[in-house]
Design an enzyme around this catalytic site. Structure first.
Site, PDB file in Angstrom:
ATOM      1  N   GLY A  17      10.371  86.828  58.780  1.00 58.17           N
ATOM      2  CA  GLY A  17       9.427  86.999  57.686  1.00 58.17           C
ATOM      3  C   GLY A  17       8.135  86.254  57.965  1.00 58.17           C
ATOM      4  O   GLY A  17       7.445  85.801  57.045  1.00 58.17           O
ATOM      5  N   ARG A  27       3.663  87.163  57.024  1.00 53.40           N
ATOM      6  CA  ARG A  27       2.925  87.046  55.767  1.00 53.40           C
ATOM      7  C   ARG A  27       3.475  85.880  54.952  1.00 53.40           C
ATOM      8  O   ARG A  27       4.527  85.342  55.240  1.00 53.40           O
ATOM      9  CB  ARG A  27       3.019  88.339  54.959  1.00 53.40           C
ATOM     10  CG  ARG A  27       4.429  88.680  54.496  1.00 53.40           C
ATOM     11  CD  ARG A  27       4.474  90.010  53.774  1.00 53.40           C
ATOM     12  NE  ARG A  27       4.407  91.119  54.721  1.00 53.40           N
ATOM     13  CZ  ARG A  27       3.997  92.345  54.399  1.00 53.40           C
ATOM     14  NH1 ARG A  27       3.585  92.615  53.184  1.00 53.40           N
ATOM     15  NH2 ARG A  27       3.984  93.296  55.302  1.00 53.40           N
ATOM     16  N   VAL A  57      16.813  91.747  59.553  1.00 57.08           N
ATOM     17  CA  VAL A  57      17.764  90.642  59.506  1.00 57.08           C
ATOM     18  C   VAL A  57      19.096  91.042  58.883  1.00 57.08           C
ATOM     19  O   VAL A  57      20.074  90.295  58.970  1.00 57.08           O
ATOM     20  CB  VAL A  57      17.181  89.424  58.747  1.00 57.08           C
ATOM     21  CG1 VAL A  57      15.938  88.900  59.456  1.00 57.08           C
ATOM     22  CG2 VAL A  57      16.891  89.754  57.292  1.00 57.08           C
ATOM     23  N   ASN A  91      13.390  82.636  57.190  1.00 59.93           N
ATOM     24  CA  ASN A  91      12.530  82.726  56.011  1.00 59.93           C
ATOM     25  C   ASN A  91      12.537  84.100  55.343  1.00 59.93           C
ATOM     26  O   ASN A  91      12.166  84.219  54.176  1.00 59.93           O
ATOM     27  CB  ASN A  91      11.092  82.358  56.418  1.00 59.93           C
ATOM     28  CG  ASN A  91      10.075  82.708  55.360  1.00 59.93           C
ATOM     29  OD1 ASN A  91       9.971  82.044  54.332  1.00 59.93           O
ATOM     30  ND2 ASN A  91       9.307  83.770  55.598  1.00 59.93           N
ATOM     31  N   TYR A 136      18.326  86.905  42.967  1.00 57.31           N
ATOM     32  CA  TYR A 136      17.551  85.995  43.816  1.00 57.31           C
ATOM     33  C   TYR A 136      18.114  84.584  43.764  1.00 57.31           C
ATOM     34  O   TYR A 136      18.338  83.942  44.795  1.00 57.31           O
ATOM     35  CB  TYR A 136      16.095  86.013  43.360  1.00 57.31           C
ATOM     36  CG  TYR A 136      15.157  85.204  44.221  1.00 57.31           C
ATOM     37  CD1 TYR A 136      14.738  85.685  45.459  1.00 57.31           C
ATOM     38  CD2 TYR A 136      14.678  83.968  43.796  1.00 57.31           C
ATOM     39  CE1 TYR A 136      13.871  84.948  46.251  1.00 57.31           C
ATOM     40  CE2 TYR A 136      13.813  83.228  44.577  1.00 57.31           C
ATOM     41  CZ  TYR A 136      13.419  83.727  45.805  1.00 57.31           C
ATOM     42  OH  TYR A 136      12.555  82.989  46.589  1.00 57.31           O
ATOM     43  N   ALA A 137      18.363  84.090  42.541  1.00 52.96           N
ATOM     44  CA  ALA A 137      18.862  82.725  42.392  1.00 52.96           C
ATOM     45  C   ALA A 137      20.233  82.564  43.035  1.00 52.96           C
ATOM     46  O   ALA A 137      20.518  81.536  43.665  1.00 52.96           O
ATOM     47  CB  ALA A 137      18.916  82.359  40.909  1.00 52.96           C
ATOM     48  N   LYS A 186      19.887  82.266  46.807  1.00 53.24           N
ATOM     49  CA  LYS A 186      19.315  80.996  47.248  1.00 53.24           C
ATOM     50  C   LYS A 186      20.302  79.844  47.059  1.00 53.24           C
ATOM     51  O   LYS A 186      20.354  78.926  47.892  1.00 53.24           O
ATOM     52  CB  LYS A 186      18.009  80.718  46.505  1.00 53.24           C
ATOM     53  CG  LYS A 186      16.893  81.713  46.824  1.00 53.24           C
ATOM     54  CD  LYS A 186      16.580  81.743  48.313  1.00 53.24           C
ATOM     55  CE  LYS A 186      15.397  82.634  48.639  1.00 53.24           C
ATOM     56  NZ  LYS A 186      15.059  82.633  50.072  1.00 53.24           N
ATOM     57  N   ILE A 215       4.741  78.236  44.115  1.00 57.30           N
ATOM     58  CA  ILE A 215       3.773  78.214  45.208  1.00 57.30           C
ATOM     59  C   ILE A 215       2.826  79.404  45.057  1.00 57.30           C
ATOM     60  O   ILE A 215       3.268  80.547  44.876  1.00 57.30           O
ATOM     61  CB  ILE A 215       4.481  78.287  46.579  1.00 57.30           C
ATOM     62  CG1 ILE A 215       5.566  77.199  46.693  1.00 57.30           C
ATOM     63  CG2 ILE A 215       3.456  78.169  47.696  1.00 57.30           C
ATOM     64  CD1 ILE A 215       5.060  75.787  46.620  1.00 57.30           C
TER      65      ILE A 215
END
Length: 239
Positions: A12, A15, A54, A80, A145-146, A149, A178
């Site tokens: 990744g 970008r 990936v 990433n 997503y959570a 991670k 971010i």
């Protein structure tokens, strides 16, 4: 030039945060290969690019072999690559859940697994995985997503113990809000930012360079005795 002579793969890396990390490594003398499904909107610039999916074991295996054959070594892997498919758990499409888990979690596992034989050839190396503040904090609509991670954080801890005898350390970066990549939409959404912005003790969203500097620390000799750690880069985020 703290990474002079080193070779890194950043998935990744064309970008967002991956690109920022890759550029930070290059400034320290590292040869960086940015690996992604596509080169990105403005290409890879001055960075080397290799295509990879990936989620596909054969594609990841070929990436590691190709980079090692081209440069004669592999010292660093930054896993990433990631995606997000937000939505309430009761309404989230199974294919969206599967895509997030397959890309984020399975992709991290596959990249780490296939990198190990090459990292240990020259006495060891570093693996940096990518988590998120949402791995440990509840936010509606973030189930896929959570979950991915949170699983990456535990994978990091287990892999750190398993890979240590091979001279390989494994650590994890956990960015907060971010203003880059996926986080940029939040920072620019006035309604959401009015709610979440006040939870950051330093009073601002982070920049890609904030994350890149932390990724650099985990790559250089200064962090040689750090292993199995989740480094939060979130400006003192409360919830």
């Amino acid at each position: 030039m703290r990474l002079a002579g080193k070779v890194a793969i950043v998935t990744g890396g064309t970008r967002g945060l991956g690109r920022a990390i890759a550029e930070a490594y290059v400034k320290e003398g590292c040869q960086v290969v940015c690996a992604a499904r596509e080169a990105g909107p403005d290409g890879a610039g001055d960075l080397a690019f290799r295509q990879v999916d990936v989620r596909d074991p054969a594609s990841v295996r070929a990436l590691m072999r190709t980079v090692y054959d081209a440069y004669g070594r592999l010292d660093l892997l930054v896993a990433n690559a990631g995606v997000s498919r937000p939505g309430p758990s009761a309404e989230l499409a199974p294919q969206d859940w599967a895509e997030v888990i397959d890309t984020n979690l399975n992709g991290t596992f596959l990249c780490a697994r296939e990198a190990v034989p090459y990292l240990e050839k020259d006495g060891g190396g570093r693996i940096v995985t990518m988590s998120s503040a949402l791995a440990t904090r509840v936010a509606r609509g973030s189930a896929a997503y959570a979950s991915s991670k949170a699983a990456i954080e535990m994978f990091t801890r287990v892999a750190a113990v398993e890979f240590a005898p091979r001279g390989i350390t494994v650590n994890c970066l956990s960015p907060g809000f971010i203003d880059e990549g996926m986080g940029r939409e939040l920072a620019r959404n006035e309604r959401l930012w009015s709610h979440y912005g006040g939870k950051i003790s330093v009073g601002r969203a982070g920049g890609a360079d904030d994350v890149a500097r932390a990724a650099l620390f985990l790559a250089v000799e200064d962090s040689a005795y750090v292993n199995g750690h989740v480094l939060e880069v979130n400006g003192g985020l409360s919830w």
